[in-house]
Scaffold this motif. Structure first.
Motif, PDB file in Angstrom:
ATOM      1  N   ARG A  52       0.663  -1.125   0.076  1.00  0.00           N
ATOM      2  CA  ARG A  52       0.089   0.201  -0.093  1.00  0.00           C
ATOM      3  C   ARG A  52       0.641   1.258   0.095  1.00  0.00           C
ATOM      4  O   ARG A  52       0.769   2.027  -0.452  1.00  0.00           O
ATOM      5  N   ILE A  53       1.808   1.070   0.942  1.00  0.00           N
ATOM      6  CA  ILE A  53       2.478   2.198   1.463  1.00  0.00           C
ATOM      7  C   ILE A  53       3.718   2.469  -0.363  1.00  0.00           C
ATOM      8  O   ILE A  53       3.503   3.486  -0.942  1.00  0.00           O
ATOM      9  N   ARG A  54       3.921   1.727  -1.152  1.00  0.00           N
ATOM     10  CA  ARG A  54       4.364   1.593  -2.400  1.00  0.00           C
ATOM     11  C   ARG A  54       3.958   2.442  -3.617  1.00  0.00           C
ATOM     12  O   ARG A  54       4.137   2.806  -4.397  1.00  0.00           O
ATOM     13  N   SER A  55       1.794   1.588  -3.307  1.00  0.00           N
ATOM     14  CA  SER A  55       1.371   1.860  -4.691  1.00  0.00           C
ATOM     15  C   SER A  55       1.081   3.871  -4.396  1.00  0.00           C
ATOM     16  O   SER A  55       0.481   4.485  -5.092  1.00  0.00           O
ATOM     17  N   HIS A  56       0.814   4.089  -3.190  1.00  0.00           N
ATOM     18  CA  HIS A  56       0.948   5.959  -3.381  1.00  0.00           C
ATOM     19  C   HIS A  56       1.755   6.602  -4.073  1.00  0.00           C
ATOM     20  O   HIS A  56       2.477   6.350  -4.367  1.00  0.00           O
ATOM     21  N   SER A  57       0.875   7.781  -4.509  1.00  0.00           N
ATOM     22  CA  SER A  57       0.951   8.288  -5.293  1.00  0.00           C
ATOM     23  C   SER A  57       2.720   9.248  -5.490  1.00  0.00           C
ATOM     24  O   SER A  57       3.044   9.889  -6.437  1.00  0.00           O
ATOM     25  N   LEU A  58       2.720   9.802  -3.938  1.00  0.00           N
ATOM     26  CA  LEU A  58       4.001   9.669  -3.925  1.00  0.00           C
ATOM     27  C   LEU A  58       5.176   9.889  -3.764  1.00  0.00           C
ATOM     28  O   LEU A  58       6.644   9.777  -4.541  1.00  0.00           O
ATOM     29  N   LEU A  59       5.114   8.489  -4.612  1.00  0.00           N
ATOM     30  CA  LEU A  59       6.417   7.124  -4.471  1.00  0.00           C
ATOM     31  C   LEU A  59       6.810   6.113  -5.855  1.00  0.00           C
ATOM     32  O   LEU A  59       7.162   5.196  -6.279  1.00  0.00           O
ATOM     33  N   GLN A  60       5.115   6.951  -6.628  1.00  0.00           N
ATOM     34  CA  GLN A  60       5.561   6.069  -7.883  1.00  0.00           C
ATOM     35  C   GLN A  60       6.630   5.850  -8.508  1.00  0.00           C
ATOM     36  O   GLN A  60       6.646   5.251  -9.826  1.00  0.00           O
ATOM     37  N   PRO A  61       7.225   7.321  -8.276  1.00  0.00           N
ATOM     38  CA  PRO A  61       8.563   7.339  -9.819  1.00  0.00           C
ATOM     39  C   PRO A  61       9.888   6.666  -8.823  1.00  0.00           C
ATOM     40  O   PRO A  61      10.758   6.176  -9.325  1.00  0.00           O
ATOM     41  N   VAL A  62       9.625   6.377  -7.676  1.00  0.00           N
ATOM     42  CA  VAL A  62      10.547   5.678  -6.963  1.00  0.00           C
ATOM     43  C   VAL A  62      11.281   3.999  -6.893  1.00  0.00           C
ATOM     44  O   VAL A  62      10.141   3.594  -7.235  1.00  0.00           O
ATOM     45  N   ALA A  63      11.994   3.746  -7.960  1.00  0.00           N
ATOM     46  CA  ALA A  63      12.902   2.380  -7.746  1.00  0.00           C
ATOM     47  C   ALA A  63      12.297   2.030  -6.526  1.00  0.00           C
ATOM     48  O   ALA A  63      12.736   2.135  -5.641  1.00  0.00           O
ATOM     49  N   GLN A  64      12.508   0.535  -6.660  1.00  0.00           N
ATOM     50  CA  GLN A  64      12.087  -0.225  -5.388  1.00  0.00           C
ATOM     51  C   GLN A  64      12.555  -1.008  -4.575  1.00  0.00           C
ATOM     52  O   GLN A  64      12.486  -0.082  -3.812  1.00  0.00           O
TER      53      GLN A  64
END
Length: 105
Positions: A52-64
């Motif tokens: 859920r955190i990973r899918s947040h819009s703030l984190l879309q451009p962040v590499a896994q």
């Protein structure tokens, strides 16, 4: 007033707020992960999954890999905790620590 001035002023206000609560030592990604996790909880102590955190819009451009490195840093600083007896993919946000002195990295 030109178009950049209000953006600059907002950015400066945000930086001051981050300093006031002790987040200035976190990287931008670490701050975004913490804020995303916090925004996904309704009450203190709520559990939020890394998915859920990973899918947040703030984190879309962040590499896994960068995302999980930020999670490890936040857990190490005590700002995120592994949720109870769950696997390592569920966390509790320690918003009670925001504003406290964070441990040195």
């Amino acid at each position: 007033m030109d178009k950049l001035t209000p953006i600059f002023e907002l950015r400066e206000m945000l930086r001051q707020l981050e300093r006031d609560v002790g987040l200035e030592d976190l990287s931008r990604i670490e701050r975004d992960v913490l804020l995303a996790a916090h925004s996904l909880t309704e009450t203190p102590g709520d559990i939020v999954s890394s998915d859920r955190i990973r899918s947040h819009s703030l984190l879309q451009p962040v590499a896994q890999a960068t995302f999980y490195r930020a999670i490890r840093t936040l857990v190490g600083a005590g700002l995120l905790e592994h949720a109870g007896r769950s696997r390592a993919r569920a966390y509790v946000v320690r918003s009670d620590l925001v504003g406290a002195d964070l441990p040195e990295r």
